[in-house]
Design an enzyme around this catalytic site. Structure first.
Site, PDB file in Angstrom:
ATOM      1  N   ASP A 157      40.692   1.315  -0.224  1.00 20.71           N
ATOM      2  CA  ASP A 157      39.778   2.459  -0.159  1.00 20.71           C
ATOM      3  C   ASP A 157      38.581   2.195  -1.067  1.00 20.71           C
ATOM      4  OD1 ASP A 157      40.500   3.092  -2.802  1.00 20.71           O
ATOM      5  OD2 ASP A 157      41.949   4.608  -2.189  1.00 20.71           O
ATOM      6  N   ASP A 185      45.451  11.617  -2.900  1.00 26.09           N
ATOM      7  CA  ASP A 185      44.764  10.768  -3.864  1.00 26.09           C
ATOM      8  C   ASP A 185      43.568  11.509  -4.451  1.00 26.09           C
ATOM      9  OD1 ASP A 185      46.503   8.659  -3.435  1.00 26.09           O
ATOM     10  OD2 ASP A 185      45.251   7.741  -1.886  1.00 26.09           O
ATOM     11  N   TYR A 216      44.385  14.487   9.501  1.00 29.79           N
ATOM     12  CA  TYR A 216      43.339  14.071   8.580  1.00 29.79           C
ATOM     13  C   TYR A 216      42.032  13.821   9.320  1.00 29.79           C
ATOM     14  CZ  TYR A 216      47.198  12.882   5.363  1.00 29.79           C
ATOM     15  OH  TYR A 216      48.306  12.924   4.560  1.00 29.79           O
ATOM     16  N   ARG A 247      44.698   4.842   4.621  1.00 31.66           N
ATOM     17  CA  ARG A 247      43.963   3.655   4.164  1.00 31.66           C
ATOM     18  C   ARG A 247      44.567   2.373   4.715  1.00 31.66           C
ATOM     19  NH1 ARG A 247      45.489   3.689  -2.277  1.00 31.66           N
ATOM     20  NH2 ARG A 247      47.359   4.938  -2.047  1.00 31.66           N
TER      21      ARG A 247
END
Length: 302
Positions: free
Chosen positions: A82, A40, A68, A181
């Site tokens: 988010d 993203d 991550y 998310r």
């Protein structure tokens, strides 16, 4: 023409994955550039690009596990799960203050292992041929079905209690198709205070680490390029061919390896005596056939 291979880029925030591909196309002087998994615009970190015929390797990288580093903010829900979305609801300060460290750890533990996860409504998943995020932007209500994902590690690195929120620094190792998310949303929901993602950085994809990635603003594609043979050898077993075997595979013929003892079924990187990648092959017993061929006109940079 630049040779075939992979380029690891540390994507900056604010850039779409398509923006990065377009930039590298210009820098490398080729239209044949693709990536192995979207990030993203808000996210930073490792984006793996395939150059020229090495775009054929990306199929095998997309499904790799990923790591991550993220910041989850407890205390509010958003339209996108988010920080880029609009706030839907804020938690009562008393409820947020009542969220204990043990409760956070229990909530994280419940989201670790093999779980069923509902992707964010603004994901790129297609619903009747149209991206979910496009339907949401058009004002439609989108309800996605849960899917099985594996969260190999969900580690709490730090907790920061603010006036109207609790920020959690976390590390996540997960299977392909996991939405971080959605983890933030589900953790907040389980704790009764809502949650969303405020920062996300992809640090690893399979065998590739962001520490080996180039910054986009100083990227030199020729220097950063991982040659196709080296890239494939990091992903698969490496098999050294004889000159005749290389010729046979190049022309679509099968090869016979009398002393082959390793079980087949997985792709194998077939490397010519010259060191270039002939292709990916698959063994069935002592015979191998080509799965993907790589052209020889992209071996060296012009």
């Amino acid at each position: 023409m630049i040779a075939s291979g992979l380029i690891l880029v540390d994507k900056p925030g604010g850039w779409t994955s398509h923006d990065v591909v377009a930039r590298v196309r210009r820098l490398a002087g080729t239209r044949k550039v693709g990536h192995a998994g979207t990030l993203d615009p808000m996210a930073t970190g490792l984006l793996i690009l395939g150059i020229n015929s090495s775009t054929r390797l990306l199929t095998y990288i997309v499904g790799a596990d990923k790591e991550y580093l993220a910041t989850i903010r407890l205390g509010a829900t958003t339209t996108t799960d988010d920080a880029e979305g609009e706030i839907l609801q804020r938690a009562d300060p008393a409820a947020l203050a009542a969220v204990a460290d043990d409760g956070i750890r229990d909530g994280i533990a419940a989201l670790t292992g093999e779980i069923e996860q509902v992707p964010s409504a603004v994901s790129a998943i297609k619903v009747d041929g149209k991206r979910a995020y496009a339907r949401v932007r058009a004002g439609e209500e989108v309800v996605l079905q849960p899917r099985a994902v594996t969260i190999s590690a969900f580690e709490l690195l730090g907790t920061h209690r603010l006036a109207e929120a609790v920020d959690l620094e976390v590390r996540v190792v997960c299977s392909s198709g996991t939405y971080i998310r959605s983890l933030a949303r589900d953790l907040g929901a389980a704790l009764g205070v809502g949650g969303h993602l405020t920062a996300l950085r992809r640090t690893r994809v399979g065998a590739y680490d962001v520490r080996d990635a180039a910054d986009l603003d100083t990227l030199d594609p020729g220097t950063a390029l991982i040659p196709a043979a080296d890239a494939a050898s990091r992903l698969f077993e490496r098999f050294e061919l004889t000159e005749q075997q290389a010729i046979d595979l190049t022309h679509g013929r099968r090869i016979h390896v009398a002393d082959r003892e390793v079980p087949g079924g997985e792709p194998v990187a077939a490397i010519a005596p010259s060191g270039h990648l002939v292709g990916l092959i698959e063994f069935r017993g002592k015979e191998a056939r080509t799965l993907v061929n790589f052209p020889t006109d992209e071996i060296a940079t012009a």
